[in-house]
Scaffold this motif. Structure first.
Motif, mmCIF file in Angstrom:
data_model
loop_
_atom_site.group_PDB
_atom_site.id
_atom_site.type_symbol
_atom_site.label_atom_id
_atom_site.label_comp_id
_atom_site.label_asym_id
_atom_site.label_seq_id
_atom_site.Cartn_x
_atom_site.Cartn_y
_atom_site.Cartn_z
ATOM 1 N N THR A 150 -2.346 -7.656 -15.525
ATOM 2 C CA THR A 150 -2.883 -6.684 -16.470
ATOM 3 C C THR A 150 -4.373 -6.912 -16.632
ATOM 4 O OG1 THR A 150 -0.798 -6.598 -17.685
ATOM 5 C CG2 THR A 150 -2.751 -5.776 -18.813
ATOM 6 N N LEU A 151 -5.159 -5.911 -16.313
ATOM 7 C CA LEU A 151 -6.594 -5.974 -16.564
ATOM 8 C C LEU A 151 -6.876 -5.605 -18.016
ATOM 9 C CD1 LEU A 151 -8.201 -4.223 -13.444
ATOM 10 C CD2 LEU A 151 -8.607 -6.573 -14.186
ATOM 11 N N PRO A 152 -7.848 -6.261 -18.644
ATOM 12 C CA PRO A 152 -8.216 -5.846 -20.010
ATOM 13 C C PRO A 152 -8.813 -4.448 -19.988
ATOM 14 C CG PRO A 152 -9.800 -7.434 -19.144
ATOM 15 C CD PRO A 152 -8.679 -7.375 -18.158
ATOM 16 N N PRO A 153 -8.794 -3.758 -21.122
ATOM 17 C CA PRO A 153 -9.384 -2.412 -21.166
ATOM 18 C C PRO A 153 -10.858 -2.451 -20.762
ATOM 19 C CG PRO A 153 -8.142 -2.885 -23.169
ATOM 20 C CD PRO A 153 -8.236 -4.168 -22.415
ATOM 21 N N LEU A 154 -11.320 -1.340 -20.231
ATOM 22 C CA LEU A 154 -12.724 -1.259 -19.839
ATOM 23 C C LEU A 154 -13.638 -1.368 -21.062
ATOM 24 C CD1 LEU A 154 -12.777 1.565 -17.147
ATOM 25 C CD2 LEU A 154 -13.414 -0.830 -16.817
ATOM 26 N N PRO A 155 -14.637 -2.247 -20.999
ATOM 27 C CA PRO A 155 -15.595 -2.308 -22.107
ATOM 28 C C PRO A 155 -16.485 -1.075 -22.122
ATOM 29 C CG PRO A 155 -16.276 -3.768 -20.329
ATOM 30 C CD PRO A 155 -14.931 -3.227 -19.942
ATOM 31 N N GLU A 156 -16.983 -0.744 -23.290
ATOM 32 C CA GLU A 156 -17.892 0.386 -23.396
ATOM 33 C C GLU A 156 -19.249 0.049 -22.753
ATOM 34 O OE1 GLU A 156 -18.372 1.911 -27.290
ATOM 35 O OE2 GLU A 156 -16.218 2.187 -27.645
ATOM 36 N N ILE A 157 -19.863 1.056 -22.188
ATOM 37 C CA ILE A 157 -21.188 0.880 -21.593
ATOM 38 C C ILE A 157 -22.231 0.984 -22.706
ATOM 39 C CG2 ILE A 157 -22.837 1.782 -19.918
ATOM 40 C CD1 ILE A 157 -20.446 2.950 -18.389
ATOM 41 N N PRO A 158 -23.054 -0.051 -22.898
ATOM 42 C CA PRO A 158 -24.026 -0.029 -24.006
ATOM 43 C C PRO A 158 -25.062 1.085 -23.832
ATOM 44 C CG PRO A 158 -23.796 -2.232 -23.056
ATOM 45 C CD PRO A 158 -23.111 -1.297 -22.120
ATOM 46 N N PRO A 159 -25.648 1.521 -24.917
ATOM 47 C CA PRO A 159 -26.738 2.510 -24.828
ATOM 48 C C PRO A 159 -27.872 1.977 -23.963
ATOM 49 C CG PRO A 159 -26.012 2.252 -27.094
ATOM 50 C CD PRO A 159 -25.334 1.166 -26.312
ATOM 51 N N GLY A 160 -28.435 2.851 -23.154
ATOM 52 C CA GLY A 160 -29.553 2.456 -22.297
ATOM 53 C C GLY A 160 -29.143 1.800 -21.002
ATOM 54 N N VAL A 161 -27.828 1.624 -20.792
ATOM 55 C CA VAL A 161 -27.319 0.999 -19.572
ATOM 56 C C VAL A 161 -26.552 2.044 -18.768
ATOM 57 C CG1 VAL A 161 -25.789 -0.756 -18.608
ATOM 58 C CG2 VAL A 161 -27.192 -1.287 -20.618
ATOM 59 N N GLU A 162 -26.761 2.043 -17.484
ATOM 60 C CA GLU A 162 -26.067 2.957 -16.577
ATOM 61 C C GLU A 162 -25.419 2.132 -15.471
ATOM 62 O OE1 GLU A 162 -27.083 6.721 -13.581
ATOM 63 O OE2 GLU A 162 -28.696 5.476 -14.428
ATOM 64 N N LEU A 163 -24.184 2.458 -15.119
ATOM 65 C CA LEU A 163 -23.512 1.790 -14.014
ATOM 66 C C LEU A 163 -23.683 2.609 -12.740
ATOM 67 C CD1 LEU A 163 -20.160 0.497 -15.555
ATOM 68 C CD2 LEU A 163 -22.280 -0.762 -15.154
ATOM 69 N N ARG A 164 -24.103 1.908 -11.689
ATOM 70 C CA ARG A 164 -24.242 2.540 -10.379
ATOM 71 C C ARG A 164 -23.553 1.663 -9.337
ATOM 72 N NH1 ARG A 164 -30.651 4.377 -10.082
ATOM 73 N NH2 ARG A 164 -30.658 5.727 -11.938
ATOM 74 N N THR A 165 -23.216 2.272 -8.216
ATOM 75 C CA THR A 165 -22.650 1.508 -7.116
ATOM 76 C C THR A 165 -23.740 1.216 -6.088
ATOM 77 O OG1 THR A 165 -22.049 3.392 -5.717
ATOM 78 C CG2 THR A 165 -20.493 2.755 -7.458
ATOM 79 N N PHE A 169 -27.707 3.137 -3.824
ATOM 80 C CA PHE A 169 -28.976 2.546 -3.377
ATOM 81 C C PHE A 169 -29.098 2.590 -1.852
ATOM 82 C CE2 PHE A 169 -28.227 0.760 -7.536
ATOM 83 C CZ PHE A 169 -29.481 0.725 -8.114
ATOM 84 N N ALA A 170 -28.304 3.436 -1.211
ATOM 85 C CA ALA A 170 -28.283 3.459 0.254
ATOM 86 C C ALA A 170 -29.656 3.751 0.850
ATOM 87 C CB ALA A 170 -27.268 4.485 0.743
ATOM 88 N N ASP A 171 -30.439 4.601 0.197
ATOM 89 C CA ASP A 171 -31.755 4.948 0.741
ATOM 90 C C ASP A 171 -32.784 3.836 0.547
ATOM 91 O OD1 ASP A 171 -30.808 7.396 1.553
ATOM 92 O OD2 ASP A 171 -31.467 8.440 -0.263
ATOM 93 N N ASP A 172 -32.575 3.006 -0.468
ATOM 94 C CA ASP A 172 -33.517 1.918 -0.741
ATOM 95 C C ASP A 172 -32.793 0.788 -1.478
ATOM 96 O OD1 ASP A 172 -35.661 0.264 -1.196
ATOM 97 O OD2 ASP A 172 -36.478 1.457 -2.846
ATOM 98 N N PRO A 173 -32.194 -0.142 -0.720
ATOM 99 C CA PRO A 173 -31.468 -1.240 -1.361
ATOM 100 C C PRO A 173 -32.346 -2.396 -1.835
ATOM 101 C CG PRO A 173 -31.210 -1.361 1.014
ATOM 102 C CD PRO A 173 -32.005 -0.122 0.743
ATOM 103 N N ARG A 174 -33.672 -2.283 -1.693
ATOM 104 C CA ARG A 174 -34.528 -3.407 -2.061
ATOM 105 C C ARG A 174 -34.318 -3.880 -3.502
ATOM 106 N NH1 ARG A 174 -39.024 -6.175 -0.269
ATOM 107 N NH2 ARG A 174 -39.206 -4.899 1.610
#
Length: 309
Positions: A150-165, A169-174
């Motif tokens: 069982t995975l714990p529930p997903l935490p909320e994303i804080p204000p000002g934070v964005e999740l990306r994969t 960044f495929a065009d510029d992974p630097r």
């Protein structure tokens, strides 16, 4: 039956598959495939003088060794040898022959300090200590059952934070390279590392065949990644965290755990059934994060050191 040691032939499919098979059987907590074995041989930095070895018995690969100089450390003269033998083919002399060949190769390259990992089991420890290696730090392997756990529930994303994969960044992974270079300096280790070669990172890490860019997840602030978790998958429902860390200026906010939780939830939704990770035994913050996610310690390894000369 005679055991022979020779260099791996990466262009021979049976060699790469045999190498990967031994590693999967002896060290099931780390992902290996024939493609990943070939990639490492072909793309590791030339300064590492990488030399993979195999021990062969009657045409069957029963043991392997990854041998190289630790070229990305500011301290010269360090060599690494990691030797593994199929659990059902031990006590045939394969390990002894592989260690001897690896030590001779590294000594010829001028290495004066040799480092090797060994699973924390009596036979393995005795094998290393008989050959003049002394134990040092240790690390845990941890496993998460995504199929039945069982995975714990997903935490909320804080204000000002964005999740990306990583795919974003495929065009510029630097920016991911820069974050990786910063966080690796703070990883508990008996070797100091310094990532400075972006092109080498692209070849070895960004283009690694096990890197899953859709599951590798970064927490971003103002568009820049400040925490991340790197996900490997082997196409056989297994997942491994290759690196998880946070930039120094953003620690203490739970961002690494946030990225890893979201990656694991998406991995389970994609059909992944088993996840692995590893932590230094003294890395209490990361061990705590992993235990909250449901990981359990499944094995321990010890770093052994031998001084030459």
């Amino acid at each position: 039956m005679t055991v022979l040691v020779r260099a791996l032939r990466p262009d021979v499919p049976a060699d790469a598959e045999g190498f990967a098979r031994v590693r999967r059987l002896a060290l099931p907590y780390i992902l290996f495939t024939a493609d990943s074995v070939r990639h490492t041989v072909l793309h590791v930095h030339p300064d590492a003088r990488f030399r993979p070895l195999v021990a062969e018995e009657d045409g069957e690969i029963i043991g392997t060794a990854q041998v190289h100089l630790i070229h990305d450390s500011p301290d010269p003269g360090q060599g690494s040898l990691n030797v593994y033998v199929r659990p059902d083919r031990t006590h045939r002399g394969a390990g002894r022959l592989l260690v001897r060949a690896a030590e001779e190769y590294l000594a010829d390259l001028g290495a004066s300090r040799l480092l090797a990992w060994a699973l924390d089991e009596p036979d393995n420890r005795a094998f290393a200590e008989r050959r003049g290696y002394r134990p040092g730090r240790s690390a845990h392997f941890l496993r998460l059952d995504l199929a039945h756990g069982t995975l714990p529930p997903l935490p909320e994303i804080p204000p000002g934070v964005e999740l990306r994969t990583a795919a974003d960044f495929a065009d510029d992974p630097r920016p991911l390279f820069e974050l990786d270079a910063e966080t690796v300096r703070d990883e508990p280790s008996d070797v100091d590392y310094a990532f400075t070669d972006y092109d080498a990172w692209l070849a070895e890490t960004w283009n690694h065949p096990l890197l899953n860019r859709e599951l590798t997840t970064a927490a971003c602030v103002d568009g820049r990644p400040v925490a991340f978790t790197v996900a490997y998958t082997d196409g056989d429902s297994r997942y491994s965290s290759a690196m998880t860390g946070t930039a120094r200026a953003h620690r203490g906010r739970g961002l690494a755990g946030l990225a890893k939780a979201h990656s694991l939830h998406r991995a389970r939704a994609a059909g992944v059934t088993e996840a692995f990770t590893g932590n230094d035994t003294g890395n209490d913050p990361m061990i705590a994060i992993n235990k909250r996610l449901g990981y359990e310690i499944c094995a321990t390894e010890v770093r052994y050191v031998r001084e030459l000369g």
